[in-house]
Design a protein around this motif. Structure first.
Motif, PDB file in Angstrom:
ATOM      1  N   UNK A 181     -14.547   0.684  -7.644  1.00  0.00           N
ATOM      2  CA  UNK A 181     -13.819   1.768  -6.975  1.00  0.00           C
ATOM      3  C   UNK A 181     -12.415   1.962  -7.531  1.00  0.00           C
ATOM      4  N   UNK A 182     -12.082   1.156  -8.541  1.00  0.00           N
ATOM      5  CA  UNK A 182     -10.764   1.288  -9.156  1.00  0.00           C
ATOM      6  C   UNK A 182     -10.728   2.526 -10.054  1.00  0.00           C
ATOM      7  N   UNK A 183      -9.630   3.232  -9.997  1.00  0.00           N
ATOM      8  CA  UNK A 183      -9.437   4.431 -10.825  1.00  0.00           C
ATOM      9  C   UNK A 183      -9.695   4.101 -12.296  1.00  0.00           C
ATOM     10  N   UNK A 184     -10.458   4.944 -12.978  1.00  0.00           N
ATOM     11  CA  UNK A 184     -10.771   4.724 -14.396  1.00  0.00           C
ATOM     12  C   UNK A 184      -9.488   4.566 -15.204  1.00  0.00           C
ATOM     13  N   UNK A 185      -9.466   3.542 -16.035  1.00  0.00           N
ATOM     14  CA  UNK A 185      -8.301   3.347 -16.906  1.00  0.00           C
ATOM     15  C   UNK A 185      -7.346   2.291 -16.376  1.00  0.00           C
ATOM     16  N   UNK A 186      -7.464   1.952 -15.092  1.00  0.00           N
ATOM     17  CA  UNK A 186      -6.655   0.849 -14.564  1.00  0.00           C
ATOM     18  C   UNK A 186      -7.401  -0.447 -14.878  1.00  0.00           C
ATOM     19  N   UNK A 187      -6.704  -1.391 -15.495  1.00  0.00           N
ATOM     20  CA  UNK A 187      -7.365  -2.636 -15.881  1.00  0.00           C
ATOM     21  C   UNK A 187      -7.281  -3.683 -14.782  1.00  0.00           C
ATOM     22  N   UNK A 188      -8.416  -4.303 -14.486  1.00  0.00           N
ATOM     23  CA  UNK A 188      -8.456  -5.364 -13.482  1.00  0.00           C
ATOM     24  C   UNK A 188      -8.166  -6.693 -14.178  1.00  0.00           C
ATOM     25  N   UNK A 189      -7.203  -7.443 -13.627  1.00  0.00           N
ATOM     26  CA  UNK A 189      -6.876  -8.759 -14.190  1.00  0.00           C
ATOM     27  C   UNK A 189      -6.985  -9.822 -13.093  1.00  0.00           C
ATOM     28  N   UNK A 190      -7.134 -11.081 -13.513  1.00  0.00           N
ATOM     29  CA  UNK A 190      -7.082 -12.183 -12.550  1.00  0.00           C
ATOM     30  C   UNK A 190      -5.694 -12.822 -12.643  1.00  0.00           C
ATOM     31  N   UNK A 191      -5.490 -13.959 -11.963  1.00  0.00           N
ATOM     32  CA  UNK A 191      -4.158 -14.571 -11.993  1.00  0.00           C
ATOM     33  C   UNK A 191      -3.737 -14.994 -13.401  1.00  0.00           C
ATOM     34  N   UNK A 236      -1.489   8.524  -9.072  1.00  0.00           N
ATOM     35  CA  UNK A 236      -1.593   7.306  -9.875  1.00  0.00           C
ATOM     36  C   UNK A 236      -2.257   7.639 -11.218  1.00  0.00           C
ATOM     37  N   UNK A 237      -3.289   8.480 -11.174  1.00  0.00           N
ATOM     38  CA  UNK A 237      -3.961   8.889 -12.410  1.00  0.00           C
ATOM     39  C   UNK A 237      -2.972   9.589 -13.344  1.00  0.00           C
ATOM     40  N   UNK A 238      -2.171  10.467 -12.755  1.00  0.00           N
ATOM     41  CA  UNK A 238      -1.126  11.163 -13.501  1.00  0.00           C
ATOM     42  C   UNK A 238      -0.154  10.174 -14.150  1.00  0.00           C
ATOM     43  N   UNK A 296       2.144   7.801 -18.440  1.00  0.00           N
ATOM     44  CA  UNK A 296       3.417   7.147 -18.783  1.00  0.00           C
ATOM     45  C   UNK A 296       3.364   5.626 -18.737  1.00  0.00           C
ATOM     46  N   UNK A 297       2.456   5.093 -17.929  1.00  0.00           N
ATOM     47  CA  UNK A 297       2.453   3.641 -17.697  1.00  0.00           C
ATOM     48  C   UNK A 297       1.070   3.033 -17.921  1.00  0.00           C
ATOM     49  N   UNK A 298       1.063   1.755 -18.337  1.00  0.00           N
ATOM     50  CA  UNK A 298      -0.182   0.992 -18.307  1.00  0.00           C
ATOM     51  C   UNK A 298      -0.269   0.378 -16.913  1.00  0.00           C
ATOM     52  N   UNK A 299      -1.359   0.659 -16.220  1.00  0.00           N
ATOM     53  CA  UNK A 299      -1.460   0.167 -14.844  1.00  0.00           C
ATOM     54  C   UNK A 299      -2.555  -0.897 -14.762  1.00  0.00           C
ATOM     55  N   UNK A 353       0.847  -1.190   0.000  1.00  0.00           N
ATOM     56  CA  UNK A 353       0.000   0.000   0.000  1.00  0.00           C
ATOM     57  C   UNK A 353       0.885   1.244   0.000  1.00  0.00           C
ATOM     58  N   UNK A 354       0.497   2.264  -0.778  1.00  0.00           N
ATOM     59  CA  UNK A 354       1.287   3.508  -0.757  1.00  0.00           C
ATOM     60  C   UNK A 354       1.203   4.208   0.602  1.00  0.00           C
ATOM     61  N   UNK A 355       0.222   3.839   1.415  1.00  0.00           N
ATOM     62  CA  UNK A 355       0.124   4.432   2.756  1.00  0.00           C
ATOM     63  C   UNK A 355       1.177   3.837   3.692  1.00  0.00           C
ATOM     64  N   UNK A 356       1.689   2.637   3.319  1.00  0.00           N
ATOM     65  CA  UNK A 356       2.629   1.958   4.207  1.00  0.00           C
ATOM     66  C   UNK A 356       4.078   2.069   3.748  1.00  0.00           C
ATOM     67  N   UNK A 357       4.297   2.003   2.440  1.00  0.00           N
ATOM     68  CA  UNK A 357       5.663   1.962   1.911  1.00  0.00           C
ATOM     69  C   UNK A 357       5.806   2.890   0.716  1.00  0.00           C
ATOM     70  N   UNK A 358       7.050   3.122   0.339  1.00  0.00           N
ATOM     71  CA  UNK A 358       7.291   3.973  -0.827  1.00  0.00           C
ATOM     72  C   UNK A 358       7.469   3.159  -2.119  1.00  0.00           C
ATOM     73  N   UNK A 359       7.106   1.862  -2.092  1.00  0.00           N
ATOM     74  CA  UNK A 359       7.359   1.002  -3.260  1.00  0.00           C
ATOM     75  C   UNK A 359       6.701   1.548  -4.526  1.00  0.00           C
ATOM     76  N   UNK A 360       5.437   1.972  -4.418  1.00  0.00           N
ATOM     77  CA  UNK A 360       4.731   2.474  -5.600  1.00  0.00           C
ATOM     78  C   UNK A 360       5.395   3.763  -6.094  1.00  0.00           C
ATOM     79  N   UNK A 361       5.683   4.641  -5.137  1.00  0.00           N
ATOM     80  CA  UNK A 361       6.324   5.912  -5.473  1.00  0.00           C
ATOM     81  C   UNK A 361       7.671   5.662  -6.170  1.00  0.00           C
ATOM     82  N   UNK A 362       8.474   4.757  -5.608  1.00  0.00           N
ATOM     83  CA  UNK A 362       9.786   4.469  -6.194  1.00  0.00           C
ATOM     84  C   UNK A 362       9.654   3.833  -7.564  1.00  0.00           C
ATOM     85  N   UNK A 363       8.681   2.954  -7.694  1.00  0.00           N
ATOM     86  CA  UNK A 363       8.442   2.302  -8.975  1.00  0.00           C
ATOM     87  C   UNK A 363       8.104   3.342 -10.035  1.00  0.00           C
TER      88      UNK A 363
END
Lengths: 130, 102, 139
Positions: B75-85, B50-52, B56-59, B10-20
């Motif tokens: 509730x997923x941000x528009x444009x982010x594609x939901x996938x299964x395994x 994330x919308x911004x 640059x990225x396909x999310x 989660x971006x609330x817990x770690x900077x992984x998303x930000x760094x990525x």
């Protein structure tokens, strides 16, 4: 396609092993090959046969062992990481003068070279961790 | 060479998303899974960022991890594609390298 | 070398965590030392809190843990010549290259002259370096 899988966390505390298991099942279902699953850091704890999770919960070690038996997966536990954390097979038990061993069926203990080799041989290396 | 980046925190817990998002090359794909799915939700402190990033990225986001957390695909941000395994596996084969932001 | 002989891939080891608080830095180093024997093209990246792994003057006497920081200075002996540190990660933490250990290697093609193997690189360059890799391992 040929996959290498790396699991860096033990069972239950983190979702890593669960996610890897779901990923591997899906990849096998799609006809891909799993070249190797390499367990590193606390991930070696996935290989202990002594875990007794509650009956209504999944048993990740059994899941991995079962998958290995069914699909001939190569489940490799890093020897250096395993020694630190007390995951031993019979050979290791003898070598270190320990009174017990606990490596679950389908797992084997080997060196970090197996991880590098997976990186070289596999088309994709996918890591699951904390 | 296109890379698939995976973020499991989660971006609330770690900077992984930000760094990525900072160190991934434009044109790469990013898959949010495990607690990482929280980064795909609308109306959070991180939604705008994330919308911004979608310029640059396909999310992508892993559906089973959304449902497990009592969240909804709606509730997923528009444009982010939901996938299964299966979709997760396909994303790894469609990209040349997979990089996990642990 | 077992299997994979002749194949040379670009391997990148990305370190984003400080040492000692978790084992990742130490066990990442253990992988890198083994990897060096495989004749692959190795790069190490230190970003975010990973830059703290390379600081000078680490002293672990008071915490009862092994100080493994000297091992980084031996990487050159393992023919590891490409260690990249993100400039912005240093700056955000109030650090500069002077706070880090010097990492050197001896260039066999240049009469064993001692050369730097640590490169402080800006974000844009690091994006390119990471994107060129075949296999990325994160710790």
């Amino acid at each position: 396609m040929k996959f290498g899988i790396v699991i860096n966390e033990g069972p239950y505390t983190h979702q890593a092993s669960d996610s890897a298991l779901q990923f591997v099942k899906a990849a096998l279902h799609k006809g891909h090959e799993i070249f190797r699953v390499f367990f590193y850091h606390d991930g070696v704890n996935n290989g202990t046969s002594l875990g007794v999770p509650p009956q209504d919960d999944r048993n990740l070690t059994l899941e991995w062992s079962g998958l290995a038996e069914k699909h001939g997966l190569d489940l490799v536990v890093c020897v250096a990481a395993a020694q630190r954390r007390g995951v031993l097979d019979e050979d290791e038990m003898g070598r270190h003068g320990k009174s017990a061993n606990n490596l679950a069926p389908g797992f084997r203990i080997s060196g970090l070279g197996q991880l590098i080799e997976a990186g070289i041989q596999a088309d994709r290396l996918v890591t699951f961790g904390d | 060479m296109a890379t698939l980046h995976t973020v499991n925190k989660s971006p609330f817990e770690r900077n992984a998303l930000e760094s990525c998002l900072r160190l991934a090359k434009a044109g790469s794909a990013v898959l949010l899974f495990e607690d990482g799915v929280i980064g795909a939700m609308r109306n959070t402190r991180f939604s705008d960022k994330v919308t911004q990033a979608m310029n640059d990225f396909s999310i992508y986001v892993l559906g089973p991890d959304i449902q497990a957390r009592g969240l909804d695909n709606d509730k997923v941000i528009d444009g982010i594609q939901v996938v299964d395994y299966n979709g997760f596996v396909d994303l790894t084969t469609e990209h040349d390298t997979v990089q996990s932001w642990l | 070398m077992e299997n994979g002989e002749g194949v040379v891939k670009k391997f990148c080891y990305i370190n984003r965590k400080a040492p000692y608080g978790t084992i990742y830095a130490l066990e990442s180093l253990e992988v890198v030392l083994i990897a060096a024997a495989f004749d692959q093209d190795i790069s190490l990246v230190f970003a975010d809190d990973g830059v703290y792994q390379l600081t000078k003057g680490q002293d672990t006497d008071g915490i009862g843990m092994k100080n493994f920081s000297k091992t980084y200075t031996a990487l050159g002996d393992y023919d590891i010549k490409k260690v990249y540190v993100e400039k912005e990660s240093l700056e955000e933490r109030g650090l500069s290259a002077e706070d880090l250990q010097a990492l050197k290697y001896e260039d066999e093609d240049d009469d064993w002259a001692e050369k730097d193997s640590l490169f402080v690189v800006g974000r844009e360059d690091l994006v390119k370096i990471i994107d060129e890799q075949d296999v990325v391992l994160s710790f």
